[in-house]
Write an enzyme that holds these catalytic residues in place. Structure first.
Site, PDB file in Angstrom:
ATOM      1  N   GLY A  77       0.776  -1.227   0.000  1.00 45.70           N
ATOM      2  CA  GLY A  77       0.000   0.000   0.000  1.00 45.70           C
ATOM      3  C   GLY A  77       0.813   1.286   0.000  1.00 45.70           C
ATOM      4  N   PRO A  86       4.838  -4.891  -1.013  1.00 49.10           N
ATOM      5  CA  PRO A  86       4.638  -3.779  -1.944  1.00 49.10           C
ATOM      6  C   PRO A  86       4.412  -4.286  -3.368  1.00 49.10           C
ATOM      7  CG  PRO A  86       6.956  -3.958  -1.335  1.00 49.10           C
ATOM      8  CD  PRO A  86       6.216  -4.982  -0.523  1.00 49.10           C
ATOM      9  N   GLY A  87       3.462  -3.706  -4.051  1.00 47.47           N
ATOM     10  CA  GLY A  87       3.219  -4.052  -5.448  1.00 47.47           C
ATOM     11  C   GLY A  87       3.429  -2.824  -6.301  1.00 47.47           C
ATOM     12  N   ARG A  88       2.472  -1.912  -6.182  1.00 43.81           N
ATOM     13  CA  ARG A  88       2.504  -0.674  -6.954  1.00 43.81           C
ATOM     14  C   ARG A  88       3.845   0.074  -6.849  1.00 43.81           C
ATOM     15  NH1 ARG A  88      -2.218   2.352  -7.586  1.00 43.81           N
ATOM     16  NH2 ARG A  88      -3.041   1.016  -5.951  1.00 43.81           N
ATOM     17  N   TYR A 109     -11.925   3.899 -11.329  1.00 43.16           N
ATOM     18  CA  TYR A 109     -11.968   4.747 -10.141  1.00 43.16           C
ATOM     19  C   TYR A 109     -11.310   6.113 -10.306  1.00 43.16           C
ATOM     20  CZ  TYR A 109      -8.181   1.252  -9.426  1.00 43.16           C
ATOM     21  OH  TYR A 109      -7.149   0.363  -9.593  1.00 43.16           O
ATOM     22  N   CYS A 121     -15.872   1.317 -27.355  1.00 45.35           N
ATOM     23  CA  CYS A 121     -17.231   1.781 -27.570  1.00 45.35           C
ATOM     24  C   CYS A 121     -17.922   2.050 -26.228  1.00 45.35           C
ATOM     25  CB  CYS A 121     -17.974   0.721 -28.367  1.00 45.35           C
ATOM     26  SG  CYS A 121     -19.172   1.454 -29.442  1.00 45.35           S
ATOM     27  N   TYR A 133      -1.050  -2.537 -12.263  1.00 42.63           N
ATOM     28  CA  TYR A 133      -2.504  -2.531 -12.444  1.00 42.63           C
ATOM     29  C   TYR A 133      -2.933  -1.998 -13.808  1.00 42.63           C
ATOM     30  CZ  TYR A 133      -1.966  -3.241  -7.463  1.00 42.63           C
ATOM     31  OH  TYR A 133      -1.568  -3.721  -6.247  1.00 42.63           O
TER      32      TYR A 133
HETATM   33  C1  LIG Z   1      -3.200  -5.142  -3.206  1.00 43.00           C
HETATM   34  C2  LIG Z   1      -2.459  -5.836  -2.145  1.00 43.00           C
HETATM   35  C3  LIG Z   1      -1.085  -5.610  -1.980  1.00 43.00           C
HETATM   36  C4  LIG Z   1      -0.300  -4.616  -2.815  1.00 43.00           C
HETATM   37  O1  LIG Z   1      -0.787  -3.320  -2.698  1.00 43.00           O
HETATM   38  P1  LIG Z   1       0.007  -2.106  -3.370  1.00 43.00           P
HETATM   39  O2  LIG Z   1      -0.860  -0.932  -3.116  1.00 43.00           O
HETATM   40  O3  LIG Z   1       0.121  -2.421  -4.823  1.00 43.00           O
HETATM   41  O4  LIG Z   1       1.338  -2.019  -2.711  1.00 43.00           O
HETATM   42  C5  LIG Z   1      -0.424  -6.341  -1.018  1.00 43.00           C
HETATM   43  N1  LIG Z   1      -1.079  -7.232  -0.233  1.00 43.00           N
HETATM   44  C6  LIG Z   1      -2.391  -7.468  -0.371  1.00 43.00           C
HETATM   45  C7  LIG Z   1      -3.053  -8.474   0.493  1.00 43.00           C
HETATM   46  C8  LIG Z   1      -3.133  -6.779  -1.311  1.00 43.00           C
HETATM   47  O5  LIG Z   1      -4.446  -7.014  -1.439  1.00 43.00           O
END
Ligand SMILES: *Cc1c(COP(=O)(O)O)cnc(C)c1O
Length: 433
Positions: free
Chosen positions: A249, A292-294, A335, A362, A391
């Site tokens: 997050g 962390p992902g994003r 969103y 469309c 994403y």
């Molecule tokens: C979405 C999610 C993440 C990654 O969130 P980011 O905002 O991309 O860092 C990590 N853990 C869980 C369980 C998630 O649902």
């Protein structure tokens, strides 16, 4: 000048990513095109890993949140930087399995894992399953018993902290489809119940408080709540929790109004909060996990489009249409996500007027961004949307039967297609006449 330091302008006034001219990339591979700066993605992996080493004596693990961008190549990349990974579906799990990702470093999430997904996870030898609810716990215990294994798990907890951008509240998060709540005793009861099950070993607790969070306080607050819960489990159930997984997050910069902290700042403060409670409650320091992902992959990616039409509607707005849209980037229509755009072939030009960037699907709502200040845009220009590494590909669809774009990874002077462009034959491959 742009969202991240890897983006610049060359002598032709073209936008560059790393050492690569984006206009040349668009010409070579066609548009729409996702470009991923592998060097920057690796740097982000290292920044997180080094922060755990520095501020928590290396007693933890960074997981790459696969859902942000799940491909075999990026899974290997994360693995080579020493990261684990989390997955939320059989498809993500299968991708990692096929990439020979070390399964003991995989955590499997999801609020409604199916029986076949759980069986696949056990078959693959997934290290930890993050259990969402009691039904899943019973199902997992049954499957594990049948396979003759003891499955290590964490429970997904709702810590009662709901973090939104620039704002977080400490209650109200009980209204979430994910996990079990602390405040009504549900989380405690499920731990108690799990200790009676023969083929389950409770190793840890997990929470994920939101996304695109710009402060460290919500993470510290979550750490505090979770650590106190770990201490309660020890005191009341003699249950020893080894792993604290605090989710992901961490915020990133989508436009000039965003001001994220560094991985080091987030992890330092959170680790301090964990240590403080450990001291106060006299419990061992847990193995600390983040997901962390994003923040690892979003800033490393851009999308290149070709402008196909400019429609000035006097006293209303100007639409600039590109050759992609909600199929490759559904985040605005979903969103209202923010993005920055650059005219890649005229990257130094000053903004002169607001435009709305529209896709080719469309749907009237198929927009990438509305009324953002841009320089003059002409048909045939290459438009770059920044910070699309997370994403975008992972949420892409074939709406209107538009093939998904390829991903080209750049690394130093090298470049490589890591996901091929879909063809029309790919589009019809599952059709049955
Ligand atoms: C979405 C999610 C993440 C990654 O969130 P980011 O905002 O991309 O860092 C990590 N853990 C869980 C369980 C998630 O649902």
């Amino acid at each position: 000048m742009f969202n991240s330091d890897n983006l610049s302008i060359n002598e032709n006034n073209h936008l560059t990513i790393g050492t690569h001219d984006t206009v040349a990339l668009a010409k070579e591979y066609g548009t729409p095109l996702y470009v991923l700066d592998e060097d920057l993605m690796r740097k982000h992996c290292r920044d997180y890993k080094e922060a755990i080493d520095k501020y928590y004596s290396g007693n933890g693990l960074i997981l790459f949140a696969s859902k942000a961008l799940c491909t075999m190549y990026t899974a290997n990349l994360a693995e080579s930087e020493g990261l684990g990974a989390d997955v939320v579906s059989g498809g993500e799990l299968y991708t990692l399995y096929k990439a020979a990702f070390p399964m003991d470093k995989v955590f499997f999430h999801g609020n409604n894992k199916t029986q076949s997904e759980i069986e696949l996870a056990i078959h693959c030898g997934v290290g930890h399953i993050v259990v969402d609810n009691k039904y899943e716990l019973d199902l997992l215990n049954d499957i594990a018993k049948e396979k003759g294994i003891i499955q290590k798990i964490l429970f997904r907890i709702k810590p009662g902290i709901d973090a939104h951008t620039h704002d977080f509240v400490k209650t109200g998060q009980i209204d979430s489809k994910f996990g079990v709540a602390l405040e009504n005793g549900e989380a405690f009861e499920i731990h108690k119940y799990a200790t009676t099950l023969s083929n389950i070993q409770v190793d840890g607790v997990h929470c994920h408080i939101g996304s695109q969070i710009f402060e460290f306080e919500p993470f510290c607050e979550a750490a505090k709540v979770m650590m106190n819960f770990i201490a309660d489990l020890k005191a009341k159930l003699s249950l020893k929790i080894k792993i604290l997984n605090l989710g992901g997050g961490f915020g990133i910069k989508y436009d000039s109004t965003d001001d994220p902290l560094t991985p080091a700042e987030y992890i330092k403060k959170t680790a301090e909060a964990v240590k403080k409670v450990a001291m106060e409650r006299n419990i061992d320091l847990p193995y600390l996990v983040f997901e962390p992902g994003r923040s690892i992959v979003a800033p490393a990616g851009i999308t290149l489009y070709t402008v196909g039409g400019v429609k000035e509607i006097e006293n209303v707005r100007t639409y600039v249409s590109v050759d992609g849209g909600m199929g490759d980037n559904p985040r605005y229509i979903l969103y209202g996500a923010k993005y920055s755009a650059v005219v890649a072939n005229n990257a130094g030009a000053k903004p002169i007027a607001p435009v709305t960037i529209a896709g080719k699907c469309c749907e009237s709502g198929d927009l990438i961004q509305e009324n953002i200040m841009m320089p003059e845009i002409k048909v045939g220009d290459t438009l770059a949307i920044l910070a699309t590494g997370a994403y975008n590909y992972s949420m892409a669809s074939n709406y209107n039967r538009i093939p998904r774009p390829p991903i080209v990874a750049v690394k130093g002077n090298e470049k490589k297609v890591i996901v091929k462009r879909e063809t029309y034959d790919d589009i019809i491959r599952n059709d049955v006449l």
